[in-house]
Design an enzyme around this catalytic site. Structure first.
Site, short mmCIF file in Angstrom:
data_model
loop_
_atom_site.label_atom_id
_atom_site.label_comp_id
_atom_site.label_asym_id
_atom_site.label_seq_id
_atom_site.Cartn_x
_atom_site.Cartn_y
_atom_site.Cartn_z
N ASP A 51 0.84 -1.20 0.00
CA ASP A 51 0.00 0.00 0.00
C ASP A 51 0.87 1.25 0.00
O ASP A 51 1.69 1.45 0.90
CB ASP A 51 -0.91 0.01 1.23
CG ASP A 51 -1.86 1.19 1.22
OD1 ASP A 51 -2.89 1.12 0.53
OD2 ASP A 51 -1.56 2.20 1.90
N TYR A 56 3.05 10.11 -0.03
CA TYR A 56 4.12 9.50 0.76
C TYR A 56 5.47 9.88 0.16
O TYR A 56 5.92 9.29 -0.83
CB TYR A 56 3.98 7.98 0.81
CG TYR A 56 2.75 7.45 1.51
CD1 TYR A 56 1.93 8.27 2.27
CD2 TYR A 56 2.39 6.11 1.38
CE1 TYR A 56 0.80 7.76 2.91
CE2 TYR A 56 1.27 5.60 2.03
CZ TYR A 56 0.48 6.44 2.78
OH TYR A 56 -0.64 5.94 3.41
N LYS A 82 -3.42 5.73 -3.88
CA LYS A 82 -4.48 6.64 -3.44
C LYS A 82 -4.63 7.82 -4.37
O LYS A 82 -3.72 8.13 -5.15
CB LYS A 82 -4.19 7.10 -2.01
CG LYS A 82 -4.04 5.94 -1.02
CD LYS A 82 -3.65 6.41 0.36
CE LYS A 82 -3.50 5.22 1.31
NZ LYS A 82 -2.28 4.44 1.03
#
Length: 313
Positions: A51, A56, A82
């Site tokens: 994930d 990030y 995401k």
């Protein structure tokens, strides 16, 4: 490592997944070779759920995910990322937790249809893998009206084309996820990533969200199970000083851990999996040793008496 069905998605995942925020430089810089070695070690351990997210490390995590996972059999792992933030020059929504962000780049919050489609394409480019399995709407509470309409419309189209396998939410707030599920109905998210709301310390997700997910067949991937490091020794992330009530609860957990000779972090990683709506747990790691330790905690046999004592409070 045991694999399980991810709800109604048609995907199979390992019970333990690797969250890739840490290798994007969350709280501390991680050399590229170490980041790749951490993912390699997770693979050796049988982990097949990974994930990541654009935010990030402002693209760094996705790039490193690609370096580590490209070339592996694509039908052997489940890859999640995401949408909700674009990474672009001068992006204003800077987060100080990233230790080594690319110079001049930053995130910009945008849940519009066009931005979500652009974010998805840019993620594919950064990762260098031709398919994302699970696409989360990241932090939909930050602009709920747009996330629940335009972002959801974009993901519904991607799912309809077979470009992604599952629509998901990446949330820290159980009530927001429950509202999203109610608002979007049977054609809504297939699964969700719930951070920090079904753990040894915070079970608020069980009040409304988890029963609703069980009823709808929506799988919940539990994250944040170590509660930002609160359950580990040392200073936790996100707390200048722990609230008194939280300290009491932690002390109680540590007392139970000593009494039954159970590593507290083993209990933390296994606890969410007892709920029928939770097939998998995702944890972060920044070294091969860290993910090896978590895998060992997953396998640690915990006596029923410990869980009974925990239920009794």
């Amino acid at each position: 490592m045991r694999s399980v069905e991810l709800g109604r998605t048609g995907l199979r995942v390992s019970r333990l997944g690797l969250g890739l925020a840490s290798i994007g430089g969350m709280f501390a810089a991680v050399p590229e070779a170490q980041a790749v070695a951490t993912v390699d070690r997770a693979w050796e351990l049988g982990i097949r759920l990974f994930d990541t997210a654009p935010v990030y490390g402002y693209g760094l995590s996705e790039q490193r995910a690609g370096l580590a996972l490209r070339g592996r059999p694509r039908d052997r792992f489940v890859l999640c990322t995401k949408v909700g933030r674009l990474i672009e020059p001068g992006g204003p929504d800077i987060q100080p937790i990233w230790a080594e962000p690319p110079a001049g780049l930053g995130p910009r919050l945008d849940y519009s249809y066009r931005a979500v489609m652009r974010s998805f394409e840019e993620s594919l480019e950064r990762i260098g893998i031709d398919r994302i399995d699970v696409l989360h709407i990241h932090d939909p509470d930050l602009d709920y009206p747009t996330a629940a309409t335009e972002a959801f419309k974009a993901l519904t189209e991607l799912r309809g084309r077979g470009t992604i396998r599952a629509i998901s939410l990446g949330v820290n707030h159980a009530d927001v996820a429950a509202r999203f599920l109610r608002d979007t109905g049977p054609a809504g998210p297939d699964c969700l990533l719930l951070a920090g709301r079904y753990t040894l310390l915070d079970q608020s997700g069980a009040d409304e969200l988890l029963p609703l997910c069980e009823q709808l067949g929506v799988a919940v991937i539990a994250a944040g199970v170590f509660q930002g490091g609160v359950l580990a020794e040392g200073a936790p992330h996100g707390y200048e000083r722990l609230p008194v009530e939280l300290v009491r609860r932690i002390d109680r957990l540590r007392e139970l851990s000593r009494r039954y000779d159970v590593p507290l972090l083993a209990a933390a990683v296994q606890f969410p999996l007892a709920h029928p709506a939770v097939p998998a747990v995702v944890v972060g790691a920044r070294t091969p040793q860290e993910i090896t330790e978590v895998a060992q905690w997953m396998d640690h046999e915990i006596p029923p008496a410990f869980w009974d004592a925990l239920d009794r409070g």
